[in-house]
Design a protein around this motif. Structure first.
Motif, mmCIF file in Angstrom:
data_model
loop_
_atom_site.group_PDB
_atom_site.id
_atom_site.type_symbol
_atom_site.label_atom_id
_atom_site.label_comp_id
_atom_site.label_asym_id
_atom_site.label_seq_id
_atom_site.Cartn_x
_atom_site.Cartn_y
_atom_site.Cartn_z
ATOM 1 N N GLU A 151 0.556 4.086 9.020
ATOM 2 C CA GLU A 151 0.633 5.086 7.959
ATOM 3 C C GLU A 151 0.201 6.459 8.491
ATOM 4 N N ARG A 163 -3.810 11.028 2.676
ATOM 5 C CA ARG A 163 -4.405 9.849 2.019
ATOM 6 C C ARG A 163 -3.841 8.593 2.675
ATOM 7 N N LEU A 197 -6.130 -10.653 7.380
ATOM 8 C CA LEU A 197 -6.051 -9.582 6.373
ATOM 9 C C LEU A 197 -6.682 -8.276 6.854
ATOM 10 N N ARG A 208 2.388 9.800 8.547
ATOM 11 C CA ARG A 208 2.023 10.979 7.757
ATOM 12 C C ARG A 208 1.776 12.223 8.602
ATOM 13 N N PRO A 233 7.802 -3.996 8.574
ATOM 14 C CA PRO A 233 6.780 -3.083 9.076
ATOM 15 C C PRO A 233 5.888 -3.780 10.112
ATOM 16 N N LEU A 264 -2.519 -13.548 2.268
ATOM 17 C CA LEU A 264 -3.850 -13.540 2.885
ATOM 18 C C LEU A 264 -4.916 -13.117 1.879
ATOM 19 N N LEU A 308 -4.505 -6.744 9.590
ATOM 20 C CA LEU A 308 -3.256 -6.273 8.995
ATOM 21 C C LEU A 308 -3.473 -4.955 8.243
ATOM 22 N N THR A 309 -4.599 -4.850 7.522
ATOM 23 C CA THR A 309 -4.871 -3.629 6.751
ATOM 24 C C THR A 309 -5.074 -2.429 7.683
ATOM 25 N N SER A 326 -1.838 -1.461 9.411
ATOM 26 C CA SER A 326 -0.968 -0.722 8.467
ATOM 27 C C SER A 326 -1.449 0.713 8.352
ATOM 28 N N PRO A 336 0.804 -1.222 0.000
ATOM 29 C CA PRO A 336 0.000 0.000 0.000
ATOM 30 C C PRO A 336 0.843 1.282 0.000
ATOM 31 N N THR A 391 -10.933 -0.890 -2.776
ATOM 32 C CA THR A 391 -10.934 -1.405 -4.144
ATOM 33 C C THR A 391 -11.032 -2.940 -4.163
ATOM 34 N N TRP A 392 -10.932 -3.561 -2.984
ATOM 35 C CA TRP A 392 -10.919 -5.028 -2.945
ATOM 36 C C TRP A 392 -12.319 -5.588 -3.163
ATOM 37 N N LEU A 423 -6.810 1.097 -0.671
ATOM 38 C CA LEU A 423 -6.710 -0.224 -1.314
ATOM 39 C C LEU A 423 -7.847 -1.130 -0.858
ATOM 40 N N ARG A 436 -3.247 5.105 2.132
ATOM 41 C CA ARG A 436 -3.337 4.206 0.975
ATOM 42 C C ARG A 436 -3.761 2.787 1.362
ATOM 43 N N SER A 437 -3.462 2.386 2.600
ATOM 44 C CA SER A 437 -3.894 1.041 3.037
ATOM 45 C C SER A 437 -5.414 0.959 2.965
ATOM 46 N N ARG A 444 -12.902 -8.506 1.707
ATOM 47 C CA ARG A 444 -12.942 -7.524 2.803
ATOM 48 C C ARG A 444 -13.334 -8.134 4.146
#
Lengths: 204, 257
Positions: B99, B242, B88, B103, B53, A154, B91-92, B95, A114, B251-252, B248, B244-245, B257
């Motif tokens: 982020e 923004r 998942l 930022r 990370p 995953l 983790l998203t 992240s 990402p 968009t999955w 994204l 980005r994680s 999700r």
């Protein structure tokens, strides 16, 4: 001062663009190529030309190949019911080097990252899903064990789960010849979780 | 050049040259720092795992004065947050939290509260069931806003200070919170938000996600919270805000999700 048109300066500048090559190494390589037989230097130049002109991506697995489909995809002796998913073409070479795997491959072209704006649509995941629909029984995820590799694994796992095929991930743990006290706790924990039953050797 | 030791969480890491990595970490003692880990990508260096990370590591580095890229000498992992990295959704959002911390901060401004909040956030994401993850993310996002001095107001109108009671209000990122109907003309472009959503956010900020238990939230409320928090971050951080994680994640395909 050297002109930009000077062939030695030009070659040095080109060599310097290669990974791991600094200005001094580039200069040394350029002078080495001046010293060796002309045929040897021209063979190197020709090899680079051939590489770029003859090598392309396999339309099935996206490995680098000189013919389409690649030698692995068109080999009738390979097990077509198993696909090993890797990040880069060089990973295919690494796994082939073990001589332990006889299935097919699928090269993703990277991992979901990402922070670098790399999403699933930038990788060849759609193509993998399409391939899985045609009689594949097992997908082995052999992406890197880092955070981004894990995110990719995953994601693919969730995407392929409804197709009810076997989805496995390569094992992680103690390296061959490694001492237990040199392995960090989490790796050891994963090795214990993923332990395997010992089977007696087959009788000759 | 000073040799320093600290604990830090890895926010991001990218490859540098043939075998090195440049890593951004958040520590309580030195704030956000950037180090070069020479030879980190060689298998025998032992630095790949502590520099992934979302890993809490103990590090030793050489701090160079007047520079913002220091040299890492040693790193040992303390917590890999393995349960976060094996889910998942977790983790998203974890992240996205890293982020956000990256930022919204500048280099080498120590902020222990921010560091401890991030560690706490990752631990909670790891421990709680994954259907609570987005709520946890909202809570920690608001907490990070507060620590950095941007806390939005959800209890009183940001302009006149009354406790609004009408069912539909608006949220003005520029004025720093909700607007009652009488003051909504101050920011005509402010997105609308229901009183129920505002009350939920107020309770979330006060009690934390554990205090709310398994309260079911409608898709309407979820959508409003996402919009309000995203527009607030974008207002204060611009394009830099923004995440980005999360972009994204949107968009999955639904099954992922």
């Amino acid at each position: 001062m050297r002109s930009e048109l000077d062939p030695v300066a030009k070659l040095t500048a080109e060599l310097e663009k290669l990974p791991g090559i600094g200005a001094r190494t580039a200069q040394r390589l350029a002078f080495h190529l001046m010293k060796v037989d002309k045929e040897e230097a021209l063979a190197l130049a020709q090899a680079i030309v051939n590489l770029r002109e003859e090598i392309s991506y396999c339309s099935v697995c996206f490995n680098l190949t000189d013919r389409d489909p690649c030698r692995i995809c068109s080999d009738p002796k390979r097990d077509t019911s198993t696909i090993c998913v890797v990040e880069q073409p060089r990973d295919v070479w690494t796994i082939e080097g073990t001589s332990q795997y006889r299935g097919l491959y699928h090269v993703l072209g990277g991992v979901i990252a990402p922070l670098e704006d790399v999403g699933p649509e930038d990788l060849r995941i759609k193509e993998l899903v399409k391939r899985v629909r045609s009689g594949v029984k097992e997908v082995i995820l052999a992406v890197s064990a880092g955070t981004e590799g894990q995110m990719t694994a995953l994601y693919i796992h969730k995407l392929l789960k409804p197709s009810r095929i076997k989805i496995s991930q390569i094992a992680r743990g103690v390296p061959v010849g490694g001492d237990l006290d040199m392995v960090d706790g989490d790796t050891l924990a994963q090795a214990i979780k993923g332990r395997q039953e010992m089977t007696p050797p087959a009788r000759e | 050049m000073a040799i320093l030791k600290t604990k830090a969480i890895v926010l991001k890491s990218h490859k540098w040259s043939e075998s090195s990595r440049i890593v951004t970490l958040l520590s309580g003692d030195f704030g956000k720092i950037r180090v070069i880990a020479k030879g980190a990508r060689r298998p025998k260096s032992g630095l790949e795992r502590p520099l992934q990370p979302l890993t809490l590591s103990s590090i030793i580095f050489y701090k160079k004065e007047n520079r913002n890229l220091h040299i890492l000498s040693q790193a040992d992992p303390i917590n890999h947050f393995l349960d976060v990295k094996s889910n998942l959704k977790k983790l998203t959002y974890a992240s996205a939290l890293c982020e956000l911390s990256d930022r919204m901060t500048t280099y080498e401004q120590p902020d222990r509260a921010l560091y401890e909040t991030l560690i706490d956030g990752l631990r909670k994401i790891e421990d709680m069931p994954d259907h609570q993850t987005e709520k946890l993310f909202w809570y920690f996002k608001l907490k990070i806003f507060k620590i950095l001095g941007y806390s939005p107001s959800f209890s009183r109108c940001s302009r006149c200070g009354i406790h609004p009671r009408t069912p539909l209000l608006s949220f003005s990122p520029g004025l720093g919170g909700i607007l009652c109907n009488g003051c909504s003309y101050e920011d005509p472009k402010a997105p609308s938000i229901h009183l129920g959503t505002v009350r939920f956010l107020g309770r979330l900020t006060k009690m934390g996600p554990e205090g709310l238990g398994n309260v079911e939230i409608s898709e309407l409320v979820k959508g409003e919270i996402r919009e309000v928090l995203t527009s607030f971050l974008k207002y204060h951080a611009g394009n830099h805000g923004r995440l980005r994680s999360l972009e994204l994640l949107n968009t999955w395909p639904q099954e992922v999700r």
